[in-house]
Design an enzyme around this catalytic site. Structure first.
Site, PDB file in Angstrom:
ATOM      1  CE  LYS A 112     -54.256 -19.489 -20.976  1.00  0.00           C
ATOM      2  NZ  LYS A 112     -54.718 -18.634 -22.056  1.00  0.00           N
ATOM      3  CE  LYS A 193     -48.445 -15.659 -20.663  1.00  0.00           C
ATOM      4  NZ  LYS A 193     -49.176 -14.415 -20.840  1.00  0.00           N
ATOM      5  CE  LYS A 196     -54.705 -10.532 -24.416  1.00  0.00           C
ATOM      6  NZ  LYS A 196     -54.732 -11.936 -24.789  1.00  0.00           N
TER       7      LYS A 196
HETATM    8  P1  ATP Z   1     -54.327 -15.015 -22.119  1.00  0.00           P
HETATM    9  O1  ATP Z   1     -54.163 -14.989 -20.636  1.00  0.00           O
HETATM   10  O2  ATP Z   1     -55.743 -14.831 -22.573  1.00  0.00           O
HETATM   11  O3  ATP Z   1     -53.625 -16.177 -22.781  1.00  0.00           O
HETATM   12  P2  ATP Z   1     -52.066 -13.353 -22.774  1.00  0.00           P
HETATM   13  O4  ATP Z   1     -51.766 -12.163 -21.928  1.00  0.00           O
HETATM   14  O5  ATP Z   1     -51.218 -14.552 -22.576  1.00  0.00           O
HETATM   15  O6  ATP Z   1     -53.595 -13.665 -22.620  1.00  0.00           O
HETATM   16  P3  ATP Z   1     -52.089 -13.715 -25.639  1.00  0.00           P
HETATM   17  O7  ATP Z   1     -53.169 -13.129 -26.457  1.00  0.00           O
HETATM   18  O8  ATP Z   1     -52.151 -15.172 -25.313  1.00  0.00           O
HETATM   19  O9  ATP Z   1     -51.975 -12.856 -24.277  1.00  0.00           O
HETATM   20  O10 ATP Z   1     -50.685 -13.424 -26.317  1.00  0.00           O
HETATM   21  C1  ATP Z   1     -50.491 -12.355 -27.233  1.00  0.00           C
HETATM   22  C2  ATP Z   1     -49.022 -12.075 -27.402  1.00  0.00           C
HETATM   23  O11 ATP Z   1     -48.486 -11.456 -26.224  1.00  0.00           O
HETATM   24  C3  ATP Z   1     -48.168 -13.318 -27.636  1.00  0.00           C
HETATM   25  O12 ATP Z   1     -47.165 -13.010 -28.587  1.00  0.00           O
HETATM   26  C4  ATP Z   1     -47.543 -13.582 -26.290  1.00  0.00           C
HETATM   27  O13 ATP Z   1     -46.316 -14.276 -26.378  1.00  0.00           O
HETATM   28  C5  ATP Z   1     -47.350 -12.174 -25.786  1.00  0.00           C
HETATM   29  N1  ATP Z   1     -47.334 -12.135 -24.321  1.00  0.00           N
HETATM   30  C6  ATP Z   1     -48.356 -12.523 -23.525  1.00  0.00           C
HETATM   31  N2  ATP Z   1     -48.026 -12.347 -22.235  1.00  0.00           N
HETATM   32  C7  ATP Z   1     -46.758 -11.839 -22.233  1.00  0.00           C
HETATM   33  C8  ATP Z   1     -45.863 -11.455 -21.194  1.00  0.00           C
HETATM   34  N3  ATP Z   1     -46.216 -11.548 -19.927  1.00  0.00           N
HETATM   35  N4  ATP Z   1     -44.651 -10.973 -21.541  1.00  0.00           N
HETATM   36  C9  ATP Z   1     -44.288 -10.866 -22.839  1.00  0.00           C
HETATM   37  N5  ATP Z   1     -45.087 -11.222 -23.859  1.00  0.00           N
HETATM   38  C10 ATP Z   1     -46.305 -11.705 -23.565  1.00  0.00           C
HETATM   39 MG    MG Z   2     -51.641 -16.327 -23.661  1.00  0.00          MG
END
Ligand code: ATP
Ligand code: MG
Length: 330
Positions: A112, A193, A196
């Site tokens: 990041k 991966k 969001k």
């Molecule tokens: P950001 O990009 O803002 O970090 P994010 O999609 O990574 O958003 P988080 O809020 O950081 O989401 O993570 C919330 C939960 O979702 C965590 O338990 C994380 O491990 C899970 N998670 C996030 N992305 C994935 C993915 N691509 N596959 C499986 N689990 C995920």
């Molecule tokens: Mg995340």
């Protein structure tokens, strides 16, 4: 007494199927077996700039999605992190026992930070606040997606270090990953991966995406130059689609293999789209019902904060006593 579980999601954008399959789906499955606390971790979201009015509405949207995905407020507590300020207090105490080198090694920080012109200190500190979120509830189990494994290892290291310096204080938590769906990849870039915060329009399937858009995104997903599924040599994009299908359907490895071996990619995509839609449609329906009930969401969040604040405050008191900070209950 039931063991405690804590996990959270940042209200930093649109929740997607990775968040559902990696985290929310496990939360729902285990909520009856544990005393479960699920957080909308808004203080984590602000480690990257969030438009203020947008953030407020994403907090409510995320809470409603927790409920729509099946978190039962009778079984579990849903809370907004910033409504329990003790998280930040413990976060500072843990910051003081955490070497900077441990934080600089975190791959999420490195990834990041690379995208930023100036890197906010919060981005580096983030995993310490996450450790506080977990340790403050003495959680034994933390159900997360695979990308959070490294932060969980760090949480364990911080807990050990505190316990060694000041005496037994924190439960050292275990990571809980789902057997399938722990790492869903971006549909446009299957080597990254699904996130969001990623910007590509074909990258993620949002839990609230219109149904025809979900179908389109899956039909356009990146695959490879081969025409059909070959389990002996799966490209990353095809493997991801199969994973998504398996995580939603709960089919066994063998069932998936027998069903899809030799399927043309177009046909695979159609079946993945129908499977995803069949699971997301009911979630969307419940979501809209929840949003149409005035006052319901805010009462759940208020009740959540009231339920967990005493647990959080008593852990902070304990940590203060252990560290020799001034407390009224000395
Ligand atoms: P950001 O990009 O803002 O970090 P994010 O999609 O990574 O958003 P988080 O809020 O950081 O989401 O993570 C919330 C939960 O979702 C965590 O338990 C994380 O491990 C899970 N998670 C996030 N992305 C994935 C993915 N691509 N596959 C499986 N689990 C995920
Ligand atoms: Mg995340």
């Amino acid at each position: 007494m039931k063991k405690r579980v804590f996990s959270g999601i940042q209200p930093s954008g649109n929740l997607h199927i990775g968040n559902y399959l990696g985290a929310l789906k496990s939360w729902v499955r285990i909520q009856k077996d544990y005393e479960s606390i699920y957080g909308i971790v808004d203080l984590h979201a602000i480690t990257m700039y969030q438009e203020p009015s947008e953030l407020q509405s994403k907090i409510e949207e995320t809470a409603a999605l927790f409920l729509a995905c099946g978190i039962d407020p009778q079984e579990s507590t849903i809370m907004v992190q910033s409504t329990v300020p003790a998280h930040v207090e413990l976060g500072w105490m843990l910051t003081c026992v955490t070497p900077v080198g441990w934080l600089e090694r975190m791959t999420q920080y490195k990834a990041k930070a690379e995208e930023q012109e100036t890197v906010g200190d919060g981005l580096l500190q983030y995993p310490v606040l996450m450790a506080a979120d977990i340790l403050i509830y003495q959680a034994a189990i933390v159900p997360v997606g695979d990308d959070q494994s490294q932060h969980l290892e760090l949480t364990r290291d911080i807990a050990h270090r505190f316990n060694t310096l000041y005496g037994e204080t924190f439960v050292v938590p275990d990571t809980h990953l789902p057997a399938v769906g722990a790492r869903i990849m971006g549909l446009d870039e299957p080597d990254k991966k699904m996130s969001k915060s990623a910007t590509g329009t074909g990258h993620a399937i949002g839990l609230l995406d219109p149904i025809d858009q979900i179908r389109k995104k899956i039909m356009r997903a990146t695959t490879d130059s081969k025409p059909a599924v070959d389990f002996a040599d799966l490209g990353a994009g095809v493997e991801n689609l199969l994973n998504i299908f398996q995580a939603f359907s709960e089919w066994s490895d063998e069932q998936v293999r027998n069903h899809f071996q030799g399927s043309r990619y177009g046909d695979l995509k159609k079946q993945v789209a129908e499977m995803v839609i069949s699971k997301i449609e009911p979630i969307q329906k419940r979501y809209h019902e929840i949003r149409s009930e005035p006052g319901y969401l805010s009462s759940i969040l208020k009740q959540g904060a009231e339920r967990v604040a005493p647990i959080a405050n008593s852990t902070v008191e304990l940590a203060k006593r252990k560290m020799g900070l001034y407390t009224s209950t000395r």
